[in-house]
Design an enzyme around this catalytic site. Structure first.
Site, PDB file in Angstrom:
ATOM      1  N   HIS A   1       0.923  -1.144   0.000  1.00  0.00           N
ATOM      2  CA  HIS A   1       0.000   0.000   0.000  1.00  0.00           C
ATOM      3  C   HIS A   1       0.956   1.186   0.000  1.00  0.00           C
ATOM      4  O   HIS A   1       1.738   1.343   0.946  1.00  0.00           O
ATOM      5  CB  HIS A   1      -0.880  -0.032   1.261  1.00  0.00           C
ATOM      6  CG  HIS A   1      -1.847   1.106   1.394  1.00  0.00           C
ATOM      7  ND1 HIS A   1      -3.190   0.919   1.709  1.00  0.00           N
ATOM      8  CD2 HIS A   1      -1.684   2.449   1.296  1.00  0.00           C
ATOM      9  CE1 HIS A   1      -3.797   2.089   1.792  1.00  0.00           C
ATOM     10  NE2 HIS A   1      -2.895   3.040   1.546  1.00  0.00           N
TER      11      HIS A   1
ATOM     12  N   HIS B   1       3.377   4.094   0.382  1.00  0.00           N
ATOM     13  CA  HIS B   1       3.668   4.924   1.554  1.00  0.00           C
ATOM     14  C   HIS B   1       4.958   5.686   1.319  1.00  0.00           C
ATOM     15  O   HIS B   1       5.886   5.168   0.687  1.00  0.00           O
ATOM     16  CB  HIS B   1       3.776   4.068   2.825  1.00  0.00           C
ATOM     17  CG  HIS B   1       4.647   2.868   2.663  1.00  0.00           C
ATOM     18  ND1 HIS B   1       4.221   1.711   2.046  1.00  0.00           N
ATOM     19  CD2 HIS B   1       5.936   2.650   3.013  1.00  0.00           C
ATOM     20  CE1 HIS B   1       5.197   0.825   2.025  1.00  0.00           C
ATOM     21  NE2 HIS B   1       6.260   1.366   2.606  1.00  0.00           N
TER      22      HIS B   1
HETATM   23  P1  5GP Z   1       8.592  -0.658   3.076  1.00  0.00           P
HETATM   24  O1  5GP Z   1       9.677  -1.642   3.405  1.00  0.00           O
HETATM   25  O2  5GP Z   1       7.404  -1.331   2.423  1.00  0.00           O
HETATM   26  O3  5GP Z   1       9.067   0.536   2.301  1.00  0.00           O
HETATM   27  O4  5GP Z   1       8.117  -0.063   4.457  1.00  0.00           O
HETATM   28  C1  5GP Z   1       7.159  -0.649   5.258  1.00  0.00           C
HETATM   29  C2  5GP Z   1       7.271   0.023   6.608  1.00  0.00           C
HETATM   30  O5  5GP Z   1       6.083  -0.228   7.327  1.00  0.00           O
HETATM   31  C3  5GP Z   1       8.432  -0.520   7.455  1.00  0.00           C
HETATM   32  O6  5GP Z   1       9.283   0.560   7.804  1.00  0.00           O
HETATM   33  C4  5GP Z   1       7.744  -1.146   8.658  1.00  0.00           C
HETATM   34  O7  5GP Z   1       8.461  -0.928   9.861  1.00  0.00           O
HETATM   35  C5  5GP Z   1       6.393  -0.442   8.668  1.00  0.00           C
HETATM   36  N1  5GP Z   1       5.309  -1.256   9.188  1.00  0.00           N
HETATM   37  C6  5GP Z   1       5.000  -2.527   8.831  1.00  0.00           C
HETATM   38  N2  5GP Z   1       3.903  -2.951   9.491  1.00  0.00           N
HETATM   39  C7  5GP Z   1       3.512  -1.913  10.264  1.00  0.00           C
HETATM   40  C8  5GP Z   1       2.437  -1.743  11.184  1.00  0.00           C
HETATM   41  O8  5GP Z   1       1.606  -2.630  11.421  1.00  0.00           O
HETATM   42  N3  5GP Z   1       2.342  -0.544  11.814  1.00  0.00           N
HETATM   43  C9  5GP Z   1       3.237   0.460  11.582  1.00  0.00           C
HETATM   44  N4  5GP Z   1       3.060   1.604  12.257  1.00  0.00           N
HETATM   45  N5  5GP Z   1       4.252   0.344  10.714  1.00  0.00           N
HETATM   46  C10 5GP Z   1       4.393  -0.839  10.077  1.00  0.00           C
HETATM   47 ZN    ZN Z   2      -4.183  -0.867   1.511  1.00  0.00          ZN
END
Ligand code: 5GP
Ligand code: ZN
Length: 111
Positions: free
Chosen positions: A95, A97
């Protein structure tokens, strides 16, 4: 809304998060595993798997115009923004971010 998406569940308050900003289109909340003293995520309420799926300029504008509002509220002028797109780029939650990180020195290039 994607029923198995953890960030959609955060948007819908089905699982808890430390919200620091919310408007009609966007929410921001602290990252669960921060990599800097300040590390929060800005996400659209509408589900898009990744940057590749954003379908309107408005969606971009909603996400990015929220960031300086939040950082000015937090009193920070220097910060790093990161969007990981796809598995090999480090995306683990599908999703879109934007990571916003601050409160330490950052190096470049990113690992
Ligand atoms: P990506 O690796 O997809 O760029 O970043 C995902 C981010 O989401 C990671 O930094 C991870 O720590 C954070 N994250 C994953 N699950 C959760 C959650 O349930 N709550 C929160 N607040 N952050 C999450
Ligand atoms: Zn979503």
């Amino acid at each position: 809304m994607s029923s198995d998406c953890i960030f959609c569940k955060i948007v819908n308050k089905e699982i808890p998060a430390e919200f620091i900003y919310e408007d009609d289109n966007v929410v921001a909340f602290n990252d669960l595993n921060p990599t800097a003293p300040i590390h929060f995520l800005v996400i659209p309420k509408k589900h898009y798997d990744s940057l590749n799926d954003i379908d309107s300029k408005e969606a971009f504008a909603n996400i990015f115009s929220a960031i300086p509002k939040i950082t000015s509220k937090l009193g920070i002028k220097e910060y790093r923004t990161v969007i990981n797109t796809g598995k090999s780029a480090g995306q683990t939650v599908f999703h879109i971010h934007v990571h916003v990180m601050a409160g330490r020195e950052f190096t470049w290039p990113a690992g």
